[in-house]
Write a protein that holds these residues in place. Structure first.
Motif, short mmCIF file in Angstrom:
data_model
loop_
_atom_site.label_atom_id
_atom_site.label_comp_id
_atom_site.label_asym_id
_atom_site.label_seq_id
_atom_site.Cartn_x
_atom_site.Cartn_y
_atom_site.Cartn_z
N MET A 27 0.84 -1.17 0.00
CA MET A 27 0.00 0.00 0.00
C MET A 27 0.89 1.24 0.00
O MET A 27 1.86 1.30 0.74
CB MET A 27 -0.89 -0.01 1.25
CG MET A 27 -1.83 1.17 1.30
SD MET A 27 -3.21 0.94 2.42
CE MET A 27 -2.50 1.37 3.96
N THR A 28 0.59 2.21 -0.84
CA THR A 28 1.39 3.43 -0.92
C THR A 28 0.86 4.44 0.08
O THR A 28 -0.32 4.46 0.43
CB THR A 28 1.34 4.03 -2.34
OG1 THR A 28 -0.01 4.36 -2.64
CG2 THR A 28 1.88 3.06 -3.36
N ARG A 29 1.76 5.31 0.50
CA ARG A 29 1.39 6.36 1.46
C ARG A 29 1.08 7.63 0.69
O ARG A 29 1.68 7.91 -0.34
CB ARG A 29 2.54 6.60 2.42
CG ARG A 29 2.82 5.37 3.27
CD ARG A 29 3.85 5.67 4.28
NE ARG A 29 3.34 6.71 5.14
CZ ARG A 29 3.75 6.92 6.37
NH1 ARG A 29 4.69 6.19 6.87
NH2 ARG A 29 3.26 7.89 7.10
N ALA A 30 0.16 8.41 1.24
CA ALA A 30 -0.21 9.68 0.62
C ALA A 30 0.91 10.69 0.84
O ALA A 30 1.63 10.64 1.82
CB ALA A 30 -1.51 10.20 1.22
N SER A 31 1.03 11.62 -0.09
CA SER A 31 2.03 12.67 0.07
C SER A 31 1.63 13.56 1.25
O SER A 31 0.46 13.62 1.63
CB SER A 31 2.11 13.51 -1.20
OG SER A 31 0.93 14.29 -1.34
N PRO A 32 2.60 14.25 1.85
CA PRO A 32 2.28 15.12 2.98
C PRO A 32 1.26 16.21 2.62
O PRO A 32 0.41 16.55 3.43
CB PRO A 32 3.62 15.73 3.37
CG PRO A 32 4.64 14.79 2.84
CD PRO A 32 4.04 14.17 1.61
N GLN A 33 1.34 16.71 1.38
CA GLN A 33 0.40 17.75 0.97
C GLN A 33 -1.02 17.19 0.89
O GLN A 33 -1.97 17.84 1.33
CB GLN A 33 0.79 18.36 -0.38
CG GLN A 33 2.08 19.13 -0.35
CD GLN A 33 3.31 18.26 -0.54
OE1 GLN A 33 3.22 17.07 -0.79
NE2 GLN A 33 4.48 18.86 -0.39
N LEU A 34 -1.17 16.00 0.33
CA LEU A 34 -2.49 15.38 0.24
C LEU A 34 -3.02 15.07 1.63
O LEU A 34 -4.18 15.31 1.92
CB LEU A 34 -2.42 14.10 -0.60
CG LEU A 34 -3.74 13.34 -0.72
CD1 LEU A 34 -4.82 14.19 -1.38
CD2 LEU A 34 -3.54 12.04 -1.49
N ARG A 35 -2.16 14.57 2.49
CA ARG A 35 -2.57 14.27 3.86
C ARG A 35 -3.05 15.54 4.56
O ARG A 35 -4.09 15.53 5.23
CB ARG A 35 -1.40 13.64 4.62
CG ARG A 35 -1.75 13.24 6.03
CD ARG A 35 -0.55 12.56 6.70
NE ARG A 35 -0.86 12.17 8.04
CZ ARG A 35 -0.77 12.98 9.10
NH1 ARG A 35 -0.35 14.21 8.96
NH2 ARG A 35 -1.08 12.55 10.31
N ASP A 36 -2.30 16.65 4.43
CA ASP A 36 -2.70 17.91 5.05
C ASP A 36 -4.03 18.39 4.50
O ASP A 36 -4.89 18.85 5.25
CB ASP A 36 -1.63 18.98 4.85
CG ASP A 36 -0.37 18.69 5.64
OD1 ASP A 36 -0.42 17.85 6.57
OD2 ASP A 36 0.67 19.29 5.31
#
Length: 96
Positions: free
Chosen positions: A1-10
């Motif tokens: 599973m890939t992790r979301a980018s910090p910008q998308l997470r924010d």
């Protein structure tokens, strides 16, 4: 599973907080599947206010960030010494 980018997470965190805040503020009757006209207009108004506030906040951040970065770089450069190397109490090794 890939992790979301910090910008998308924010973005998703802000979006979730905004929708929860507006939902709690505006929706008062869960007996119907659809929103009432009053609830819908309240949600539109609430979301619009929060989006405008977020745009103002981001505008201020974008305006202030270059000055903060320059000041941090100047402080870091001053701590590193004139040649850009860390200050050292010992003399540099080399021929004596």
């Amino acid at each position: 599973m890939t992790r979301a980018s910090p910008q998308l997470r924010d973005f998703l965190l802000v979006y979730n907080r905004m929708t929860e805040f507006c939902f709690r503020h505006c929706v008062c009757n869960l007996n119907y599947r659809l929103l009432t006209g009053r609830e819908e207009s309240c949600l539109d108004s609430c979301a619009a206010r929060l989006v405008r506030a977020n745009h103002r906040l981001m505008g201020a951040y974008v305006g202030l960030m270059p000055a903060l970065l320059q000041r941090r770089a100047a402080e870091h450069g001053a701590a590193a010494g004139p040649a850009g190397l860390p200050d050292s109490p010992e003399p540099a090794p080399g021929p004596a």
